[in-house]
Design an enzyme around this catalytic site. Structure first.
Site, PDB file in Angstrom:
ATOM      1  CG  LEU A  95       4.459   1.881  -8.729  1.00  0.00           C
ATOM      2  CD1 LEU A  95       5.875   2.632  -8.624  1.00  0.00           C
ATOM      3  CD2 LEU A  95       4.422   1.092 -10.165  1.00  0.00           C
ATOM      4  N   GLY A  96       2.544  -0.077  -5.206  1.00  0.00           N
ATOM      5  CA  GLY A  96       2.641  -0.754  -3.627  1.00  0.00           C
ATOM      6  C   GLY A  96       2.181   0.018  -2.453  1.00  0.00           C
ATOM      7  CB  VAL A 114       5.146   3.420  -3.693  1.00  0.00           C
ATOM      8  CG1 VAL A 114       5.972   3.737  -4.756  1.00  0.00           C
ATOM      9  CG2 VAL A 114       5.810   3.290  -2.469  1.00  0.00           C
ATOM     10  CG  ASP A 116      13.554  -2.411   7.214  1.00  0.00           C
ATOM     11  OD1 ASP A 116      13.565  -3.381   7.685  1.00  0.00           O
ATOM     12  OD2 ASP A 116      12.444  -1.805   6.821  1.00  0.00           O
TER      13      ASP A 116
END
Length: 578
Positions: free
Chosen positions: A258-259, A266, A377
Site C-alpha cells: 500500500l505504501g 505497509v 506528527d
C-alpha cells in the site's frame, strides 16, 4: 475478570440475547464481539446485551472504564451506570471494580408487564434489595420467536481473562441464585513446558540416529520463535502470529503493497479466520528508531478508542520483524487526494468533514482520554480516509503520553518540516499547542491544496502560512483556495477555516486555541477572536526564524523535500523521509 497485568485491563464481556449464536460479522477484537462498524445501530440486528465494560470507548459515549450498560442493537448504551453494589440493609453504594479478579454475581431481570429491566450486582450469594441499574424499555421489537442466550466478549489489544463460573436462566419466573461457595476457583497459572522440553532433549540423546534431525528441527524452531522481552510484558500479551500475518498478506508480496517510507512498508491483508481486511505495517529491521517507535505506537494507540482514529488491532514481533496491524483504510491517505492528480478531487464538503473528524480525534487525545496524548506528527500523510471518506488520524510512532498535570520530559525535536511549531526549535518540548500548530498547517493545506512548504514555489509563496497571511492583508484571501474546487464552496465556511488555520499557526503558543475551542469554532458555536484584524502585528518569516535558530539547517533545508520527517537534537538534523 482477571487482567493479565493489573493496569492494562482489556475489554469486558456482555450477557447477550441474539438471533444467531454465530454473531456473523462480529469482530473478535472490538465491540465486545457483538457487532462490527457497519452493523452498529442497525435495527435488523436484534441484539440485546447487558455489558460489563472495562474500556472507555469515546466513540460510543462510554461514561468510564468500569461500568454496566444496556445495549440494544448498538454499543452506544441506552442506559449505563458506574459498576457498584449494595450490601443488604445498607442503601449506601459500594464501589466495585469489575476487573478486580473477585467473583461477582449479577442478576438481570426483565418484567414484560412493567416493561422494566433491572441489573443487580453483589460480591456475595444473596441478592441485594436494590438494583444498580433500572431501565424502562419495551423489548418486544427486539425479541423474536427463537433467540440464543449466552455471553460474548472480545480480546482487544490488551488481554484479560473472563470466567463464567456458573449461570442460571428462566423464562416466566425467577432464575435461581448461585451459591458462590460451591463454584470452582480461578484456574492456576499455566504449567511450565520446560520439563517436557528437557525430557525430549534427553531422550533424543539416547536415540543417536534421530539426534541430528531433532537438533536441526529445534534450531529451526528457535530461530523462528517469538522471544518475549520485558518491554512486551508492559504493553500487554496479545499479538498476532507471524504465520497469520504472512498468510494474510500473501507472503508480503509487492502486489499487496500500500505504501512505504523511512519506517518501513505497509501491506494490505485479509485475516484468514475472519476475512477482515487489515493494513500491516512492517517496520524495517535496520531502522534506527524502529523498535522505539514500534513500542510507542502500541503504548499510545493500543487503548485509544475513537471513530476518527485508525484502530490498532494488534501486533507481532519475530526476531527483527516488527509488525503493526490496523484497520484497513480503502481510500489511503489524505495527501494523495490533495496532491496526486490521478486521484479524485475532494469536494469542499468532503474536506470539511475530514477536518472536523481530525479535530474531534485531537480533542479526544488532548482533553478527553485518561492521559494526555501528543501526536507530534500531524500532517495530511498521517490522515487516513475510510470507505466513506471520513478522516482518521493515524501513525502514532512519534506520539508521547503523559499524566495530566505533568510535563513531557523529552527535548528531542521530531516531526515534519512545515508543521513544526517555532517554539520547538527553542525548547524542544512538545505540548498540545504544538499539535495545534501542526493542525493549523493541515487546515491551510486542505483549503489551499498546497503543502506547508512548497520547494518549487515562488519565494513569496514558499511558506504557505506566510503566503496566506499576505493574501489576508491584501483582502484577497479567496485567491488561496484550491483552484480545483472551481469556486464550488461556501465562502463563509472556507474563510472560517482559513481564519482558524491562521489562529492555530500563531507564533505565540499562548495565543493558539485549545482543541475544545477549535472544535467550537469549526461548528460555529463561538465567534472568532478579533486578533486577525491586527495583521500588521504579524511578525513571521518562519523560514528565517527557523534557520536562525539552527544555523546548520540552511544547507540541509535545501536538500530536504517538503513533507520529510526529521528528528532534531541540538543543532543537527537527521532526515528519515516519509
Amino acid at each position: 475478570m482477571v487482567p493479565e497485568y493489573e493496569k492494562l485491563g482489556g475489554h469486558g464481556l456482555a450477557f447477550t440475547i441474539a438471533k444467531s449464536k454465530e454473531l456473523r460479522g462480529a469482530l473478535p477484537s472490538q465491540y465486545l464481539g457483538l457487532l462490527n462498524a457497519t452493523e452498529v445501530g442497525n435495527f435488523s440486528n436484534h441484539v440485546f446485551a447487558v455489558e460489563f465494560d472495562t474500556v472507555q470507548n469515546m466513540e460510543f459515549g462510554d461514561i468510564n472504564d468500569n461500568h454496566v450498560g444496556i445495549d440494544i442493537n448498538s454499543l452506544a448504551s441506552n442506559a449505563s451506570v458506574p459498576a457498584k453494589y449494595f450490601v443488604e440493609g445498607n442503601s449506601t453504594e459500594q464501589e466495585l471494580r469489575l476487573k478486580s479478579g473477585k467473583r461477582i454475581q449479577a442478576w438481570i431481570e426483565y418484567d414484560s408487564t412493567k416493561q422494566q429491566l433491572d441489573v443487580t450486582l453483589s460480591l456475595s450469594s444473596s441478592k441485594p434489595r436494590l438494583s444498580v441499574l433500572s431501565f424502562a424499555v419495551d423489548l418486544t421489537p427486539i425479541l423474536m420467536d427463537y433467540m440464543y442466550v449466552g455471553f460474548s466478549a472480545s480480546t482487544g489489544l490488551l488481554a484479560s481473562s473472563h470466567y463464567i463460573f456458573g449461570w442460571s436462566f428462566k423464562m416466566n419466573g425467577q432464575a435461581q441464585s448461585l451459591d458462590l461457595s460451591s463454584l470452582p476457583s480461578l484456574p492456576g497459572p499455566k504449567k511450565s513446558q520446560m520439563p517436557l522440553i528437557l525430557g525430549t532433549t534427553l531422550a533424543s540423546a539416547v536415540l543417536m540416529v534421530l539426534a541430528t534431525a531433532i537438533a536441526l528441527y529445534v534450531i529451526k524452531k528457535i530461530k523462528n520463535m517469538d522471544v518475549t522481552e520485558a518491554w512486551e510484558l508492559d504493553i500487554g500479551p496479545h499479538k498476532f502470529s507471524y504465520k497469520e500475518l504472512e498468510k494474510a498478506t500473501s507472503g508480503f508480496r509487492d502486489k499487496e503493497l500500500l505504501g512505504f517510507g523511512g519506517f518501513g512498508r505497509v501491506y494490505k491483508g485479509t485475516l484468514p479466520n475472519s476475512n477482515t481486511q487489515v493494513a500491516v505495517k512492517r517496520i524495517y529491521s535496520d531502522s534506527k528508531q524502529g523498535l522505539r517507535e514500534f513500542v510507542s505506537e502500541i503504548e499510545s494507540i493500543g487503548r485509544l478508542r475513537h471513530r476518527n482514529l485508525v484502530q490498532l488491532l494488534g501486533w507481532c514481533r519475530r526476531r527483527g520483524d516488527l509488525l503493526l496491524v490496523y484497520d484497513y483504510m480503502p481510500n489511503g491517505s489524505l495527501d494523495k487526494f490533495l496532491f496526486d492528480e490521478r486521484k479524485m478531487i475532494l469536494t469542499w464538503q468532503q474536506r470539511l468533514k475530514i477536518i472536523k473528524g481530525v479535530a474531534s480525534a485531537l480533542l479526544y487525545l488532548h482533553e478527553e482520554w485518561e492521559q494526555i496524548v501528543i501526536h507530534r506528527d500531524i500532517k495530511a500523510g498521517n490522515v487516513r480516509l475510510d470507505s466513506e471518506l471520513n478522516g482518521r488520524l493515524g501513525d502514532f510512532g512519534l506520539a508521547k503520553l503523559y499524566e495530566r498535570g505533568s510535563n513531557p520530559s523529552t527535548t528531542i525535536v521530531v516531526g515534519t518540516l512545515g508543521y513544526l511549531a517555532p517554539e520547538l526549535t527553542k525548547t524542544g518540548k512538545p505540548t498540545t499547542r504544538t499539535d495545534v500548530f501542526a493542525f493549523g498547517a493541515l487546515l491551510l493545506e486542505v483549503v489551499c491544496g498546497r503543502r506547508p512548504i512548497e520547494a518549487k514555489a515562488l519565494p513569496e509563496e514558499l511558506i504557505l502560512v506566510d503566503w496566506v497571511w499576505d493574501k489576508w492583508k491584501q483582502g484577497a484571501i479567496l485567491e488561496v483556495v484550491d483552484p480545483r474546487l472551481r469556486g464550488d464552496y461556501d465562502e463563509s465556511e472556507v474563510i472560517a477555516v482559513i481564519k482558524l488555520g491562521l489562529i492555530c499557526s500563531d507564533d505565540d503558543p499562548d495565543k493558539r486555541p485549545t482543541m475544545s475551542q477549535v472544535v467550537r469554532y469549526l461548528y460555529g458555536e463561538v465567534a472568532f477572536p478579533q486578533v486577525l484584524v491586527a495583521s500588521d502585528e504579524y511578525n513571521g518569516d518562519r523560514l528565517e526564524d527557523f534557520v536562525h535558530s539552527y544555523p546548520s539547517s540552511s544547507s540541509y533545508f535545501e536538500r530536504v523535500s517538503a513533507g520529510s520527517s526529521v528528528d532534531c537534537e541540538a543543532a543537527s538534523f537527521r532526515v528519515d523521509g516519509s
